[in-house]
Design an enzyme around this catalytic site. Structure first.
Site, PDB file in Angstrom:
ATOM      1  N   LYS A 132     -35.022  62.828  49.804  1.00  7.32           N
ATOM      2  CA  LYS A 132     -34.907  62.874  48.298  1.00  7.32           C
ATOM      3  C   LYS A 132     -36.331  63.656  47.983  1.00  7.32           C
ATOM      4  O   LYS A 132     -37.326  63.512  48.707  1.00  7.32           O
ATOM      5  CB  LYS A 132     -35.116  61.298  48.064  1.00  7.32           C
ATOM      6  CG  LYS A 132     -35.081  61.012  46.317  1.00  7.32           C
ATOM      7  CD  LYS A 132     -35.219  59.555  45.932  1.00  7.32           C
ATOM      8  CE  LYS A 132     -35.066  59.229  44.668  1.00  7.32           C
ATOM      9  NZ  LYS A 132     -35.133  57.888  44.422  1.00  7.32           N
ATOM     10  N   SER A 207     -31.877  56.857  41.061  1.00 11.30           N
ATOM     11  CA  SER A 207     -32.648  57.944  40.838  1.00 11.30           C
ATOM     12  C   SER A 207     -32.195  59.033  42.281  1.00 11.30           C
ATOM     13  O   SER A 207     -32.545  60.057  42.318  1.00 11.30           O
ATOM     14  CB  SER A 207     -33.878  58.012  40.843  1.00 11.30           C
ATOM     15  OG  SER A 207     -34.612  57.219  41.900  1.00 11.30           O
ATOM     16  N   SER A 231     -32.000  52.450  43.152  1.00  7.87           N
ATOM     17  CA  SER A 231     -31.947  54.008  43.475  1.00  7.87           C
ATOM     18  C   SER A 231     -31.328  54.400  44.787  1.00  7.87           C
ATOM     19  O   SER A 231     -31.040  55.300  44.916  1.00  7.87           O
ATOM     20  CB  SER A 231     -33.326  54.655  43.457  1.00  7.87           C
ATOM     21  OG  SER A 231     -33.680  54.430  41.890  1.00  7.87           O
TER      22      SER A 231
END
EC number: 3.5.1.4
Length: 571
Positions: A132, A207, A231
């Protein structure tokens, strides 16, 4: 810090990103926007060889075996996943940084090491892993979804990068996230919106939405995501994947960048997303056995515990008692979610386990106090970062909003754009959260009277959200996941293999609504909107029960697959 206009910064960055993609991997005839499900496109587009298709369709355990035995080289495996990742990006816009040349050099070094020594470098030797876009890698640009951070290069690795590379992993791409991370969808001004590969009109979640979308298209076998409210789990469940939210201090976080730095009542944790449960287990076992507490003082000194994985303390896994949370008394889940829970219940009963109902305790109060803690300084944090480029703070994920021409003034609570609170008020919120955590612990312990095992409930099976992946802009509920962040419970997402069925999941008659949120959720549901969306669940264990939760996940996963498997015809 830059003082350029945000639009100029975005234009520069997008040019740099495009230059990172090998020109021969750019596909001219992509599916039209009207084609919603693109999961099978990578194998049909003609870019991947037959061998590359085989490699990218192989699970983590077999990949590692084939790499260790030199059946496949690290260069071959890295090339295959890099090509598929680039295809995925062209379909759903899931990548931020693409550093394939660096990855191939690393893979070649690993092949040379294996050939010269006859040994693998570590337990993840040659395995491509995606990250990420808030996990720093030395020398790689990182924006975290902020135009203001374009041109910002990391001067050192985060701890997890050092651990993964020491274990033999090959890092090759980073993935998209929302501006400032703090949102359960994935859109920012720099890279744009990420789409769900099962239905591109739906969100992949956030996210860590870039990770979820990439892995669903098999552009990576294993990704590192993060979770402060949902997330890891929301992208995993919305994309039909496995994902683990570990407890604080189990996976090193040192060196990572995020919003709300300094707020430590409820903090980010890193966790794996994979298309196999074996991938989740391999990640956790490799990381915690590499002594990460030496690199990160917040990591507890706890290597992989095989007794806990064998479910010592949980009846050795022979007759477990699971509790099902059918709803949280805030929002009733849509019919597909309820069907998946019932499917799971019947699978577990057929496998000889005990199932009871879970009574939720003060879930709305828990959610409210988490929001209060996370919003305490968020507005000031976001404004300080964006002030240098004057980029608009994203206040809605509604795809109809054009941020280049207008900025809406209706800032929803999910963006947490509220004025800060006093230190005393913040302390009181933390105190309330601690009290609620103790109450819930006692509530869990009290279930010993209803399990029939002599133990409290072994794990809770729960929705991750009151819906499957919704249309873009409509993922506004993390109440089913945020309880784990408040109470620091370990949670594992499992796909059920089911997708939305317009007949089996027909709308139910109106019920007595818990709240206005419940009414809005009920009115949102039309089966056709959610076509092809995967349905998943989460298994919630107690604090620091990663090994046990993974083991229980294997039991639940096997039971679900046994129930879902079509009967064998009599010959």
């Amino acid at each position: 810090m830059t003082t350029k206009n945000w639009k100029d910064l975005v234009a520069e960055k997008r040019e740099r990103q495009l230059s990172q993609i090998p020109k021969e991997w750019i596909i001219e005839n992509l599916p039209p926007k009207e084609t919603l499900n693109v999961v099978d496109f990578p194998e049909k587009c003609g870019l991947l060889t037959e061998k590359e298709v085989e490699i990218t369709n192989t699970g983590v355990d077999v990949l590692l075996e084939n790499l260790a035995s030199s059946i496949w080289s690290a260069v071959e495996v890295t090339t295959a996943f890099s090509k598929r990742a680039v295809i995925a990006h062209q379909l759903v816009n899931c990548l931020t940084e693409i550093f394939i040349d660096r990855a191939l050099r690393r893979a070649a070094e690993l092949d040379k090491y294996l050939k010269s020594t006859g040994k693998v470098l570590g337990p993840l030797h040659g395995l491509p892993i995606s990250l990420k876009d808030h996990i720093p890698i030395k020398g790689i640009e990182m924006t975290m979804g902020y135009a203001s951070w374009v041109g910002r290069y990391s001067d050192k690795n985060s701890a997890i990068v050092d651990v993964l590379e020491a274990c033999g992993a090959v890092l090759f791409v980073r993935t998209n996230l929302p501006q400032a991370i703090m949102w359960a969808e994935t859109f920012n001004h720099v890279f744009g919106r990420t789409l769900n590969p099962f239905n591109r009109s739906l969100t992949p979640g956030g996210s860590s939405g870039g990770e979820g979308a990439l892995i669903a298209l098999k552009g990576s076998p294993l990704g590192v995501a993060s979770d402060i409210g949902a997330s890891v789990r929301i992208p995993a469940v919305f994309n039909g994947l496995y994902g683990l939210r570990p407890s604080y201090g189990r996976v090193p976080y040192a060196g990572c960048i995020n919003a709300l730095e300094g707020q430590e009542a409820i903090t980010f944790v890193l966790g794996p997303i994979s298309d196999s449960l074996e991938g989740v287990k391999r990640f956790m076992k490799s990381v915690v056995n590499h002594n990460p507490w030496i690199m990160d003082p917040k990591v507890i000194k706890k290597p992989w515990n095989e007794d806990e994985y064998r479910l010592v303390g949980h009846g050795a896994g022979q007759r477990l008692c699971f509790a099902i949370l059918w709803h949280d008394e805030i929002v009733l889940p849509h019919p597909p979610i309820t069907r998946a829970l019932e499917h799971t219940k019947q699978a577990l009963l057929a496998a000889g386990h005990h199932v009871v109902d879970w009574k939720p305790l003060k879930h709305l109060e828990i959610s409210n106090v988490v929001y209060k803690i996370l919003s305490a300084g968020a507005k000031e944090d976001f404004l300080k970062v964006t002030s240098s480029s004057l980029e608009p703070i994203i206040s809605t994920m509604d795809p109809s909003v054009d941020y280049e021409t207008s900025v809406p003034s209706d800032l929803p609570p999910s963006r947490m754009m509220v004025d800060g609170v006093s230190a005393y008020e913040f302390w009181q919120a933390q105190k309330q959260r601690s009290n609620l955590r103790q109450e819930y612990w006692d509530h869990w312990n009290a279930t010993v009277s209803m399990t029939g095992t002599g133990r409290p409930v072994d794990a809770i099976i729960s929705p991750c959200a009151p819906y499957v992946a919704p249309p873009h802009g409509l993922n506004r509920n993390i109440n089913y996941t945020v309880i784990c962040n408040s109470h620091d419970y370990t949670a594992l997402v499992l796909p059920t293999g089911l997708t939305v069925d317009p007949i089996l999941d027909a709308p139910k008659p109106s019920h007595k609504f818990f709240s206005m949120m419940d009414r809005a959720n009920y009115e949102l549901y039309e089966p056709a909107k959610f076509k092809d969306a995967p349905i998943g669940i989460q298994i919630i264990g107690r604090t620091l029960e990663e090994e046990a939760v993974i083991a229980m996940g294997e039991i639940v996963d096997s039971a679900i697959k046994a129930k879902t498997k079509p009967p064998t015809a009599n010959l």
